[in-house]
Motif scaffolding. Structure first.
Motif, PDB file in Angstrom:
ATOM      1  N   ALA A 189      35.952  35.363  32.462  1.00 53.12           N
ATOM      2  CA  ALA A 189      35.977  36.657  31.773  1.00 53.12           C
ATOM      3  C   ALA A 189      34.830  37.545  32.264  1.00 53.12           C
ATOM      4  CB  ALA A 189      35.884  36.443  30.262  1.00 53.12           C
ATOM      5  N   PRO A 190      34.839  37.903  33.564  1.00 53.14           N
ATOM      6  CA  PRO A 190      33.763  38.761  34.098  1.00 53.14           C
ATOM      7  C   PRO A 190      34.032  40.252  33.900  1.00 53.14           C
ATOM      8  CG  PRO A 190      35.192  38.093  35.877  1.00 53.14           C
ATOM      9  CD  PRO A 190      35.771  37.485  34.623  1.00 53.14           C
ATOM     10  N   GLY A 191      34.805  40.564  32.864  1.00 52.04           N
ATOM     11  CA  GLY A 191      35.157  41.959  32.627  1.00 52.04           C
ATOM     12  C   GLY A 191      33.973  42.849  32.318  1.00 52.04           C
ATOM     13  N   ASN A 192      32.905  42.273  31.762  1.00 50.57           N
ATOM     14  CA  ASN A 192      31.732  43.090  31.431  1.00 50.57           C
ATOM     15  C   ASN A 192      31.108  43.711  32.678  1.00 50.57           C
ATOM     16  OD1 ASN A 192      32.224  42.233  28.871  1.00 50.57           O
ATOM     17  ND2 ASN A 192      30.250  41.270  28.542  1.00 50.57           N
ATOM     18  N   VAL A 193      30.900  42.882  33.687  1.00 50.60           N
ATOM     19  CA  VAL A 193      30.300  43.426  34.914  1.00 50.60           C
ATOM     20  C   VAL A 193      31.289  44.312  35.656  1.00 50.60           C
ATOM     21  CG1 VAL A 193      28.587  41.609  35.198  1.00 50.60           C
ATOM     22  CG2 VAL A 193      30.864  41.307  36.171  1.00 50.60           C
ATOM     23  N   LEU A 206      47.642  27.371  33.322  1.00 46.26           N
ATOM     24  CA  LEU A 206      48.363  27.800  34.526  1.00 46.26           C
ATOM     25  C   LEU A 206      47.590  27.389  35.779  1.00 46.26           C
ATOM     26  CD1 LEU A 206      49.478  31.380  33.417  1.00 46.26           C
ATOM     27  CD2 LEU A 206      50.875  29.304  33.512  1.00 46.26           C
ATOM     28  N   PRO A 207      48.293  26.959  36.839  1.00 43.86           N
ATOM     29  CA  PRO A 207      47.621  26.446  38.049  1.00 43.86           C
ATOM     30  C   PRO A 207      47.259  27.553  39.039  1.00 43.86           C
ATOM     31  CG  PRO A 207      49.990  26.182  38.264  1.00 43.86           C
ATOM     32  CD  PRO A 207      49.753  26.810  36.910  1.00 43.86           C
ATOM     33  N   PHE A 208      46.573  27.164  40.124  1.00 43.12           N
ATOM     34  CA  PHE A 208      46.292  28.016  41.283  1.00 43.12           C
ATOM     35  C   PHE A 208      45.498  29.277  40.945  1.00 43.12           C
ATOM     36  CE2 PHE A 208      50.619  26.142  41.929  1.00 43.12           C
ATOM     37  CZ  PHE A 208      50.214  25.116  42.766  1.00 43.12           C
ATOM     38  N   GLY A 209      44.679  29.208  39.911  1.00 37.00           N
ATOM     39  CA  GLY A 209      43.856  30.360  39.558  1.00 37.00           C
ATOM     40  C   GLY A 209      44.594  31.479  38.844  1.00 37.00           C
ATOM     41  N   ILE A 210      45.887  31.274  38.560  1.00 36.50           N
ATOM     42  CA  ILE A 210      46.679  32.331  37.916  1.00 36.50           C
ATOM     43  C   ILE A 210      46.158  32.623  36.514  1.00 36.50           C
ATOM     44  CG2 ILE A 210      48.985  32.955  37.087  1.00 36.50           C
ATOM     45  CD1 ILE A 210      50.128  31.245  39.345  1.00 36.50           C
ATOM     46  N   GLY A 211      45.767  31.550  35.805  1.00 34.60           N
ATOM     47  CA  GLY A 211      45.233  31.730  34.455  1.00 34.60           C
ATOM     48  C   GLY A 211      43.975  32.578  34.448  1.00 34.60           C
ATOM     49  N   GLY A 212      43.076  32.318  35.411  1.00 36.37           N
ATOM     50  CA  GLY A 212      41.857  33.109  35.518  1.00 36.37           C
ATOM     51  C   GLY A 212      42.150  34.555  35.838  1.00 36.37           C
ATOM     52  N   LEU A 213      43.136  34.785  36.704  1.00 32.32           N
ATOM     53  CA  LEU A 213      43.523  36.152  37.065  1.00 32.32           C
ATOM     54  C   LEU A 213      44.020  36.918  35.840  1.00 32.32           C
ATOM     55  CD1 LEU A 213      44.192  38.330  39.203  1.00 32.32           C
ATOM     56  CD2 LEU A 213      46.416  37.219  39.482  1.00 32.32           C
ATOM     57  N   ILE A 214      44.891  36.292  35.065  1.00 31.31           N
ATOM     58  CA  ILE A 214      45.465  36.970  33.896  1.00 31.31           C
ATOM     59  C   ILE A 214      44.407  37.180  32.817  1.00 31.31           C
ATOM     60  CG2 ILE A 214      47.151  36.769  32.030  1.00 31.31           C
ATOM     61  CD1 ILE A 214      48.925  35.179  33.960  1.00 31.31           C
ATOM     62  N   TYR A 215      43.665  36.119  32.498  1.00 32.91           N
ATOM     63  CA  TYR A 215      42.666  36.239  31.432  1.00 32.91           C
ATOM     64  C   TYR A 215      41.545  37.189  31.833  1.00 32.91           C
ATOM     65  CZ  TYR A 215      39.562  34.955  27.622  1.00 32.91           C
ATOM     66  OH  TYR A 215      38.751  35.005  26.523  1.00 32.91           O
ATOM     67  N   GLY A 216      41.111  37.125  33.078  1.00 34.36           N
ATOM     68  CA  GLY A 216      40.061  38.025  33.539  1.00 34.36           C
ATOM     69  C   GLY A 216      40.475  39.479  33.469  1.00 34.36           C
ATOM     70  N   SER A 217      41.773  39.731  33.665  1.00 29.16           N
ATOM     71  CA  SER A 217      42.268  41.107  33.613  1.00 29.16           C
ATOM     72  C   SER A 217      42.375  41.631  32.189  1.00 29.16           C
ATOM     73  CB  SER A 217      43.648  41.197  34.288  1.00 29.16           C
ATOM     74  OG  SER A 217      43.574  40.831  35.651  1.00 29.16           O
ATOM     75  N   PHE A 218      42.909  40.815  31.294  1.00 28.31           N
ATOM     76  CA  PHE A 218      43.287  41.323  29.972  1.00 28.31           C
ATOM     77  C   PHE A 218      42.343  40.926  28.841  1.00 28.31           C
ATOM     78  CE2 PHE A 218      47.203  41.363  32.438  1.00 28.31           C
ATOM     79  CZ  PHE A 218      47.691  42.633  32.162  1.00 28.31           C
ATOM     80  N   SER A 219      41.364  40.068  29.124  1.00 27.64           N
ATOM     81  CA  SER A 219      40.448  39.652  28.050  1.00 27.64           C
ATOM     82  C   SER A 219      39.636  40.827  27.522  1.00 27.64           C
ATOM     83  CB  SER A 219      39.502  38.560  28.559  1.00 27.64           C
ATOM     84  OG  SER A 219      38.723  39.029  29.659  1.00 27.64           O
ATOM     85  N   GLN A 220      39.494  41.885  28.349  1.00 20.81           N
ATOM     86  CA  GLN A 220      38.728  43.050  27.905  1.00 20.81           C
ATOM     87  C   GLN A 220      39.400  43.767  26.737  1.00 20.81           C
ATOM     88  OE1 GLN A 220      37.285  45.386  31.438  1.00 20.81           O
ATOM     89  NE2 GLN A 220      38.345  43.794  32.579  1.00 20.81           N
ATOM     90  N   LEU A 221      40.689  43.538  26.548  1.00 20.08           N
ATOM     91  CA  LEU A 221      41.408  44.196  25.457  1.00 20.08           C
ATOM     92  C   LEU A 221      41.179  43.510  24.111  1.00 20.08           C
ATOM     93  CD1 LEU A 221      44.835  44.746  27.267  1.00 20.08           C
ATOM     94  CD2 LEU A 221      43.075  46.458  26.845  1.00 20.08           C
ATOM     95  N   ILE A 273      41.480  50.737  33.920  1.00 19.72           N
ATOM     96  CA  ILE A 273      42.444  49.931  34.689  1.00 19.72           C
ATOM     97  C   ILE A 273      41.760  49.303  35.899  1.00 19.72           C
ATOM     98  CG2 ILE A 273      44.562  50.030  36.051  1.00 19.72           C
ATOM     99  CD1 ILE A 273      45.488  52.312  34.208  1.00 19.72           C
ATOM    100  N   MET A 274      40.888  50.066  36.572  1.00 18.14           N
ATOM    101  CA  MET A 274      40.176  49.521  37.727  1.00 18.14           C
ATOM    102  C   MET A 274      39.245  48.380  37.320  1.00 18.14           C
ATOM    103  SD  MET A 274      41.582  51.322  39.952  1.00 18.14           S
ATOM    104  CE  MET A 274      42.882  52.409  39.376  1.00 18.14           C
ATOM    105  N   ALA A 275      38.639  48.521  36.126  1.00 20.15           N
ATOM    106  CA  ALA A 275      37.785  47.443  35.621  1.00 20.15           C
ATOM    107  C   ALA A 275      38.621  46.203  35.291  1.00 20.15           C
ATOM    108  CB  ALA A 275      37.023  47.914  34.381  1.00 20.15           C
ATOM    109  N   MET A 276      39.832  46.398  34.791  1.00 23.68           N
ATOM    110  CA  MET A 276      40.719  45.256  34.537  1.00 23.68           C
ATOM    111  C   MET A 276      41.058  44.535  35.836  1.00 23.68           C
ATOM    112  SD  MET A 276      43.350  46.746  31.637  1.00 23.68           S
ATOM    113  CE  MET A 276      44.297  45.220  31.602  1.00 23.68           C
ATOM    114  N   ILE A 277      41.292  45.308  36.890  1.00 24.25           N
ATOM    115  CA  ILE A 277      41.585  44.683  38.188  1.00 24.25           C
ATOM    116  C   ILE A 277      40.368  43.908  38.686  1.00 24.25           C
ATOM    117  CG2 ILE A 277      42.146  45.146  40.607  1.00 24.25           C
ATOM    118  CD1 ILE A 277      43.720  47.604  39.635  1.00 24.25           C
ATOM    119  N   GLY A 278      39.188  44.522  38.570  1.00 23.74           N
ATOM    120  CA  GLY A 278      37.971  43.827  38.980  1.00 23.74           C
ATOM    121  C   GLY A 278      37.748  42.553  38.185  1.00 23.74           C
ATOM    122  N   GLY A 279      37.984  42.622  36.881  1.00 21.65           N
ATOM    123  CA  GLY A 279      37.848  41.429  36.050  1.00 21.65           C
ATOM    124  C   GLY A 279      38.854  40.359  36.426  1.00 21.65           C
ATOM    125  N   GLY A 280      40.070  40.780  36.789  1.00 26.69           N
ATOM    126  CA  GLY A 280      41.090  39.809  37.194  1.00 26.69           C
ATOM    127  C   GLY A 280      40.729  39.093  38.483  1.00 26.69           C
TER     128      GLY A 280
END
Length: 468
Positions: free
Chosen positions: A341-345, A296-311, A395-402
Motif C-alpha cells: 500500500a505505497p499510495g501515500n508516497v 491472487l498470484p503473480f503480484g496481481i493482488g499487490g497491483l490491485i490493492y496498491g491501486s485502490f487502497s487509497q479509497l 488517478i495518476m497516484a492510484m497508478i503509482g500506488g498500483g
C-alpha cells in the motif's frame, strides 16, 4: 492602510453591507457573494493597497490578498459585518444558490469543506513523523538510548500531538460542513463530538476485533467514527439541512429551544443507526475483498490493492483493515498489507508534480506542504486539498500506488508492525528488506510524479481549481 481600513474599503467598494449576501475566504482570497453585481467597483478595489487582483466567478467576487493576510482582513470584515459575514442578517435564511453544473458544485463544496482543516492535518503529519523516530529502539540505539528511556509523560505529550486531529477528525469535518451549508457551526461541532464520544466503542478497536460494537434491536451495530471522513461529511450535510428545515417550521418563540434539540437528535440518530450500519456492511465487504485479493498470484493482488487502497480512508472503511493486519502479525509475525500500500508516497509524488507545474501561488501553497505530509504518511491534505478536486492527479497516484504494490508483492516484502507508511514506514523494514522498501516507494513516487507532470495536470485543470 491597516487591515481594518482595508476591510472597510473592500466592503464599501462592493456596494456596502446591504449588497453582501455572504462572505467567506479560502487560503488566499476573500470570496464575496453579492446581491447586485453592478454595484461592485472592480477597478478601485484592485487599486487598494495589499490587493493583488480580483475576478468574478460563479457568482462570487473574489479579492486576492494572499496567505495570512486574507485571514486577518476577513476577521476585520466579519466584525464590520456584525459577525454575520458568512450570512448577512437580511439574507440569513436564503437557500444556497446553485452555480455551475453538478460536478463543479460538488468540487467547490468539497474544497470549501476541507481546505480550512488542511493546516491541522499537515501539522499532525509532521508530529507523527517525529514521534515515530522518537519511539524506535533502532533509532534511539544510535545514541545509546531505548524507548524505555523516554519518560512516560513525554510519550503522553507526543500522543496528544499526533492523535488529536485524527481522533476528532469528524468534529472538524462536521464543523466545516455546517459552515459551508449554512447551518450553525457550533451544532456541527457537537454532532462531530457525538460521533467520537468515548461512550461508543472506538472504531479502530472494533476494526481490530479487540472490542465489540454496540448492538441495537439485535441487528444494528453501532461504534464510533474515529478517523472517518465520508460518514462525517454526510452527517454534517444532513445536519445542516435539517437545521435549516426546522427553522422554517418552528415558531420564532420556540426556535432557540427546539431547533438545536431536533437538529442534534435527528442527525445523531441518522448517523448512528442508518449511516453507521451502511458503512459497517461496506467494511465487511471490503474485508472479504481484500482477503481474496491477497491470495491472487503473480503480484496481481499487490497491483490491485496498491491501486485502490487509497479509497478506503476516503470512504471511511479503513478501520477493518486493522483486523487483518493484527491477525497477520499474531499468526506469522509479519504484516503483508503494509508494503503493498505505497499510495501515500504516490500521492506525495502526484502532489509535488502539481506544486512544481502550477502557476497559481494559492495551489502551490497548498500542494507543497501536502506533498510533505503525504510522504510522512498523512494523505488527507493531499486527497482533499489537491488530487481529488483535480481528479486526474488522483488517478495518476492510484497508478503509482498500483505499480509499487505490484513490486512489493513480487519482492515478498513483509513489515514487522503496522500503522506506519511512507518515510516513517522504513522503521518497519530495518533489516535486509530496507533497500527493497525504499525502491518500491521511490518507484511509486516517480510513476505518480511523471504521469501527473506529463498528462495528469494542465492549465485547464488549474483554472477549474482556482475558479471553482
Amino acid at each position: 492602510m491597516n487591515n481594518q481600513e482595508l476591510a472597510r474599503e473592500i466592503i464599501k467598494l462592493v456596494g456596502g453591507k446591504e449588497n453582501i449576501e455572504s462572505m467567506t475566504h479560502c487560503a488566499t482570497r476573500l470570496r464575496i457573494e453579492v446581491i447586485d453585481k453592478e454595484k461592485i467597483n472592480k477597478e478601485q478595489t484592485e487599486e487598494l493597497d495589499k490587493v493583488k487582483g480580483t475576478f468574478f466567478n460563479s457568482g462570487q467576487f473574489q479579492v486576492i490578498l494572499g496567505t495570512g493576510l486574507v485571514n486577518k482582513v476577513y476577521a476585520e470584515a466579519d466584525k464590520l459585518m456584525d459577525g454575520n459575514s458568512e450570512s448577512s442578517k437580511s439574507n440569513q435564511n436564503k437557500p444556497r444558490k446553485k452555480r455551475g453544473n453538478a460536478f463543479q458544485r460538488g468540487i467547490r463544496i468539497f474544497g470549501d469543506v476541507f481546505v480550512p482543516i488542511i493546516p491541522a492535518l499537515v501539522a499532525t503529519g509532521l508530529f507523527m513523523g517525529l514521534r515515530s523516530l522518537l519511539i524506535q529502539d533502532d533509532i534511539l540505539g544510535l545514541i545509546g538510548l531505548s524507548a524505555d528511556s523516554i519518560p512516560e509523560q513525554l510519550l503522553t505529550f507526543t500522543q496528544v500531538l499526533t492523535d488529536t486531529a485524527f481522533a476528532f477528525l469528524p468534529v472538524l469535518i462536521c464543523w466545516s460542513t455546517f459552515r459551508v451549508f449554512g447551518g450553525s457551526p457550533v451544532l456541527g461541532i457537537v454532532i462531530g463530538l457525538m460521533l467520537v464520544n468515548p461512550a461508543l466503542p472506538n472504531a479502530y478497536e472494533v476494526g481490530a476485533g479487540s472490542v465489540d460494537p454496540l448492538v441495537f434491536f439485535n441487528f444494528i451495530n453501532v461504534s464510533g467514527y474515529q478517523g472517518s471522513v465520508l460518514p462525517a461529511l454526510i452527517a454534517g450535510i444532513l445536519g445542516a439541512k435539517l437545521e435549516k428545515f426546522y427553522r422554517t417550521k418552528v415558531p420564532n418563540a420556540l426556535d432557540l429551544i427546539l431547533v438545536p434539540f431536533l437538529t442534534l437528535l435527528s442527525a445523531i440518530v441518522i448517523a448512528l443507526f442508518i449511516i453507521g450500519p451502511i458503512f459497517h456492511g461496506l467494511e465487511l465487504l471490503v474485508l472479504q475483498g481484500v482477503t481474496f485479493i491477497l491470495e491472487l498470484p503473480f503480484g496481481i493482488g499487490g497491483l490491485i490493492y496498491g491501486s485502490f487502497s487509497q479509497l478506503l480512508g476516503i470512504f471511511g472503511v479503513h478501520h477493518i483493515i486493522s483486523f487483518l493486519e493484527i491477525n497477520m502479525l499474531t499468526q506469522t509475525g509479519w504484516n503483508l498489507l503494509n508494503p503493498i500500500a505505497p499510495g501515500n508516497v504516490a500521492q506525495a509524488g502526484a502532489v509535488l508534480a502539481v506544486a512544481i507545474k502550477a502557476r497559481s501561488q494559492k495551489l502551490k501553497q497548498i500542494a507543497y506542504p501536502s506533498s510533505l505530509s503525504a510522504a510522512l504518511g498523512i494523505t488527507e491534505p493531499a486527497y482533499f486539498g489537491v488530487t481529488l478536486p483535480l481528479v486526474k492527479p488522483f488517478i495518476m497516484a492510484m497508478i503509482g500506488g498500483g505499480v509499487g504494490g505490484f513490486l512489493a508483492s513480487i519482492f515478498h516484502l513483509k513489515a514487522t508492525g503496522m500503522a506506519l507508511t511512507g518515510i516513517p514506514g522504513m522503521l518497519l523494514y530495518l533489516n535486509e528488506q530496507l533497500p527493497l522498501y525504499i525502491l518500491v516507494n521511490a518507484v511509486s513516487f516517480s510513476v505518480a510524479f511523471i504521469l501527473t507532470y506529463t498528462i495528469g495536470f494542465n492549465k485547464s485543470l488549474e483554472d477549474q481549481y482556482i475558479n471553482r
